[in-house]
Design a protein around this motif. Structure first.
Motif, PDB file in Angstrom:
ATOM      1  N   ASP A  36     -55.444 -13.957 -49.802  1.00 23.13           N
ATOM      2  CA  ASP A  36     -54.599 -13.655 -50.958  1.00 23.13           C
ATOM      3  C   ASP A  36     -54.911 -12.303 -51.590  1.00 23.13           C
ATOM      4  N   GLN A  37     -55.667 -11.440 -50.889  1.00 31.11           N
ATOM      5  CA  GLN A  37     -56.027 -10.145 -51.457  1.00 31.11           C
ATOM      6  C   GLN A  37     -54.805  -9.279 -51.724  1.00 31.11           C
ATOM      7  N   ALA A  40     -52.773 -10.478 -54.653  1.00 32.16           N
ATOM      8  CA  ALA A  40     -53.420 -10.137 -55.920  1.00 32.16           C
ATOM      9  C   ALA A  40     -53.217  -8.664 -56.259  1.00 32.16           C
ATOM     10  N   ARG A  44     -51.097  -6.459 -59.758  1.00 37.24           N
ATOM     11  CA  ARG A  44     -52.002  -5.818 -60.720  1.00 37.24           C
ATOM     12  C   ARG A  44     -51.203  -5.289 -61.909  1.00 37.24           C
ATOM     13  N   GLY A 189     -56.674 -11.655 -62.692  1.00 37.47           N
ATOM     14  CA  GLY A 189     -55.793 -11.693 -61.529  1.00 37.47           C
ATOM     15  C   GLY A 189     -56.506 -11.422 -60.223  1.00 37.47           C
ATOM     16  N   LEU A 190     -57.598 -10.680 -60.299  1.00 36.03           N
ATOM     17  CA  LEU A 190     -58.354 -10.347 -59.087  1.00 36.03           C
ATOM     18  C   LEU A 190     -59.498 -11.330 -58.827  1.00 36.03           C
ATOM     19  N   ARG A 194     -56.942 -16.231 -58.807  1.00 37.99           N
ATOM     20  CA  ARG A 194     -56.516 -16.182 -57.406  1.00 37.99           C
ATOM     21  C   ARG A 194     -56.486 -17.582 -56.803  1.00 37.99           C
TER      22      ARG A 194
END
Length: 297
Positions: A36-37, A40, A44, A189-190, A194
């Motif tokens: 899911d990087q 994410a 931003r 969010g990071l 997640r």
């Protein structure tokens, strides 16, 4: 071959992840990017997908490459291995630099895998200099814990009611080497918002009722490794064994989940490599942060 480009959307996240994973598989024989990087990154705060992202498709519909720029300072460019000789990387790096100029940035930086010789050579040929090194560290998990107690220390799994405190602690620690402090929305969010966040494998350290350390862990589906996204100790409680205690606790949880090793990234700006090596970790691979200074004329 003809290529077309457009801004990225949330619907592109899986295909972009697969693009990055394919490159890692080619270079290292395994995939380490978190599923899911990309999703994410695309949400931003202050990222305008219409202006700050680009995906490139080949004439046959294949996703050939993508790039993004955040706040004109940080960028990423990834090209599918089979399309690397088509000039797409050169085009995207040029786009990154121009987008950074548009928002008034005087420099832009991006991370390149040290196994990516073509990407490294391209950036160097355009005048990018080395800014920093990132190391991916691994530690085998054997279920053993340190026998060194820390006076007054209490460890617990992640407590969502302390997220604001964790945010302040982590950003205080990382702002010592990062050029910009993240907002709470970007931090969350990071990390804790997640889909891969593992609160059960994340550890908070307390002295009294104060949060003095935090480990935030993510899940790696279909993997036998545990992933630490953030590890931080409050400045006035460092060099007391808290990092070791938290890492031991996190690794113990991963061990119960059937993971054989624990991995995390560290940055040369933190000066933490030697500490992690003392905690039983060793370098698996590395990436380099390249930066170019931009001039308008």
């Amino acid at each position: 071959m003809d290529f077309s480009s457009r801004p990225a959307t949330a619907a592109d996240a899986q295909a972009i992840y697969e693009l990055i994973a394919a490159a890692e598989q080619e270079w290292h024989g395994q995939v380490e990017v978190i599923p899911d990087q990309v999703a994410a990154d695309l949400v931003r705060p202050e990222l305008d997908p219409e202006r700050d992202t680009l995906v490139v498709h080949a004439g046959n519909g294949d996703l050939a490459a993508w790039a993004w720029v955040h706040l004109g300072k940080h960028a990423q460019v990834n090209v599918v291995p089979s399309y690397r000789a088509a000039g797409i990387g050169t085009m995207l790096i040029g786009w990154v630099e121009e987008r950074a100029r548009e928002v008034g940035s005087d420099w832009v930086a991006q991370i390149v895998d040290d196994a990516d010789k073509a990407g490294t050579g391209l950036l160097q040929s355009r005048g990018h200099d080395v800014l920093a090194t990132n190391w991916l560290l691994e530690r085998p998990i054997d279920g053993q814990r340190s026998l060194e107690p820390v006076a007054g220390l209490r460890l617990g799994s992640y407590d969502a009611t302390r997220t604001e405190e964790v945010y302040e602690l982590v950003e205080d620690a990382f702002s010592e080497f990062q050029p910009r402090r993240k907002s709470f929305a970007e931090f969350a969010g990071l990390t804790v918002e997640r889909s891969t966040f593992r609160p059960d494998a994340s550890t908070l350290a307390y002295i009294g009722d104060d949060v003095v350390g935090a480990v935030i862990s993510l899940d790696l589906p279909d993997s036998d490794e545990g992933y630490v996204e953030r590890l931080a100790v409050r400045a006035d409680h460092r060099n007391q064994g808290i990092a070791r205690a938290m890492l031991d606790e996190t690794c113990a949880v991963f061990h119960r989940l059937g993971r054989r090793s624990c991995i995390l990234w560290t940055h040369s700006g933190t000066g933490a490599l030697a500490m992690y090596e003392r905690l039983g970790m060793h370098v698996r691979r590395s990436t380099t942060v390249y930066r170019i200074h931009l001039w308008s004329g």
